[in-house]
Enzyme design. Structure first.
Site, PDB file in Angstrom:
ATOM      1  N   ARG A  50      51.039  22.506  64.124  1.00 25.91           N
ATOM      2  CA  ARG A  50      51.886  23.503  63.452  1.00 25.91           C
ATOM      3  C   ARG A  50      51.547  24.909  63.941  1.00 25.91           C
ATOM      4  NH1 ARG A  50      52.013  23.505  56.992  1.00 25.91           N
ATOM      5  NH2 ARG A  50      49.996  24.513  57.289  1.00 25.91           N
ATOM      6  N   LYS A 149      54.516  29.607  60.283  1.00 26.42           N
ATOM      7  CA  LYS A 149      53.449  30.108  59.416  1.00 26.42           C
ATOM      8  C   LYS A 149      52.902  31.380  60.053  1.00 26.42           C
ATOM      9  CE  LYS A 149      49.604  28.397  56.650  1.00 26.42           C
ATOM     10  NZ  LYS A 149      50.104  28.804  55.356  1.00 26.42           N
ATOM     11  N   GLU A 182      60.521  26.109  47.672  1.00 27.50           N
ATOM     12  CA  GLU A 182      59.092  25.790  47.562  1.00 27.50           C
ATOM     13  C   GLU A 182      58.442  26.841  46.682  1.00 27.50           C
ATOM     14  OE1 GLU A 182      56.926  26.302  51.226  1.00 27.50           O
ATOM     15  OE2 GLU A 182      58.286  27.868  51.918  1.00 27.50           O
TER      16      GLU A 182
HETATM   17  N1  PMP Z   1      54.416  26.553  51.498  1.00 28.79           N
HETATM   18  C1  PMP Z   1      53.849  27.729  51.799  1.00 28.79           C
HETATM   19  C2  PMP Z   1      54.688  28.946  51.778  1.00 28.79           C
HETATM   20  C3  PMP Z   1      52.483  27.793  52.120  1.00 28.79           C
HETATM   21  O1  PMP Z   1      51.918  28.955  52.421  1.00 28.79           O
HETATM   22  C4  PMP Z   1      51.710  26.608  52.095  1.00 28.79           C
HETATM   23  C5  PMP Z   1      50.238  26.664  52.383  1.00 28.79           C
HETATM   24  N2  PMP Z   1      49.972  26.667  53.750  1.00 28.79           N
HETATM   25  C6  PMP Z   1      52.354  25.396  51.787  1.00 28.79           C
HETATM   26  C7  PMP Z   1      53.703  25.407  51.489  1.00 28.79           C
HETATM   27  C8  PMP Z   1      51.617  24.110  51.804  1.00 28.79           C
HETATM   28  O2  PMP Z   1      51.349  23.738  53.129  1.00 28.79           O
HETATM   29  P1  PMP Z   1      50.061  22.904  53.503  1.00 28.79           P
HETATM   30  O3  PMP Z   1      50.137  21.628  52.740  1.00 28.79           O
HETATM   31  O4  PMP Z   1      50.176  22.697  54.975  1.00 28.79           O
HETATM   32  O5  PMP Z   1      48.889  23.703  53.107  1.00 28.79           O
END
Ligand code: PMP
Length: 291
Positions: A50, A149, A182
């Site tokens: 990612r 990200k 989300e």
């Molecule tokens: N959505 C957002 C906006 C985030 O910042 C995160 C944390 N990285 C997640 C979802 C969850 O992603 P992950 O399971 O990869 O930590």
């Protein structure tokens, strides 16, 4: 604590980047947050993929290959003697001038910080979170794609600020069309009639590594999982709701906007997935120290 900066290790006081770095000036860069449990790094390959995908989308060339990034991550953990903790990988565009032009930044910087993690209090896992919907909409994918990200997290920070004003530790964000996207730092799932449902990635969310792992674990446990578009109403009438994320892991939600979800307690499916997730995290992954 030792922090990796561009191939060298520094103390926190000595670990520095330039005030002309476009990561600072413009949020121009990418990052990852990764956990390790019981000497295993959780889903390291997925996080690295990612990171490199996010960078590619921004036309940011990470100066080291993915294998070297993996080794640097493990070495940072070893030098800090960490078996349980949190790792932050950061790649900034590097030093440029005061203009926007990324082509003037010739050397992107790589930073790796490994630290102990402050866990969410246990009572959230036992009693569930109460969350609220904020007015701040998740970034429109054609403006800043939430699948990247990036170091520009203002969209999420604005949502977080609004949530804190009403005492919520996490907040629900809708996309521009009003569909459930989300949370500020977590993905969201609902359970309705034994079916597990989560928004599809194309809706404009970060495709969480925890989310993807939980989808797999749930299917392995015999549950049906669908990536489907739904509105807040879907959460209000759900049997269960939970969030997933690197820091939160799997965490139950029992209220949204003052509506009690299900019977107001963490649900059975959620509890099963919490257990399955913890078992997976503690027993699988990339080993930090050789056996
Ligand atoms: N959505 C957002 C906006 C985030 O910042 C995160 C944390 N990285 C997640 C979802 C969850 O992603 P992950 O399971 O990869 O930590």
């Amino acid at each position: 604590m030792l922090i990796y900066v561009d191939g060298e290790y520094f103390s926190p006081e000595e670990a520095k980047i330039s005030v002309f770095d476009h990561g600072l000036l413009y949020g121009d860069g990418v990052f990852e947050g990764i956990r390790c449990y019981n000497g295993y790094v959780f889903k390291l390959d997925e996080h690295l993929e990612r990171l490199y995908d996010s960078a590619k989308s921004l036309m940011l060339k990470i100066p080291i290959p993915i294998e070297a990034m993996q080794e640097a991550t493990l070495e940072t953990l070893r030098r800090n003697q960490l078996r349980e903790g949190y790792i932050r990988l950061i790649v900034t565009r590097g030093i440029g001038d005061l203009g926007l032009d990324p082509d003037k930044c010739h050397n992107p910087s790589v930073i790796i910080i490994a630290d102990k993690i402050t866990l969410y209090p246990q009572h959230y896992y036992e009693n569930g979170l109460e969350i609220v919907t904020v007015s701040v909409r998740r970034n429109y994918p054609e403006a800043i794609n939430p699948r990247i990200k990036s170091l520009n997290y203002l969209n999420n920070i604005l949502a977080k600020i609004e949530g804190k004003q009403s005492g919520a530790v996490e907040v629900l964000m809708l996309n521009i069309d009003g569909y459930v996207a989300e949370c500020s730092g977590d993905n969201i799932f609902i359970v309705k009639d034994e079916m597990i449902i989560t928004p599809p990635a194309h809706l404009g969310i970060l495709e969480g590594v925890t989310r993807n792992c939980v989808i797999t674990l749930a299917r392995e446990a015999g549950f049906e999982v669908e990536e489907r578009v739904f509105t807040r109403h879907g959460i209000y009438i759900a049997d269960e709701c939970f969030l997933t994320g690197t820091a939160a892991e799997v965490i139950p939600v029992v209220k949204l906007d003052q509506r009690v979800i299900g019977n107001g307690e963490p649900g059975k499916v959620t509890q099963k997935l919490i257990a399955a997730y913890r078992h997976y995290a503690n027993n699988f992954g990339t080993r930090i120290f050789p056996e």
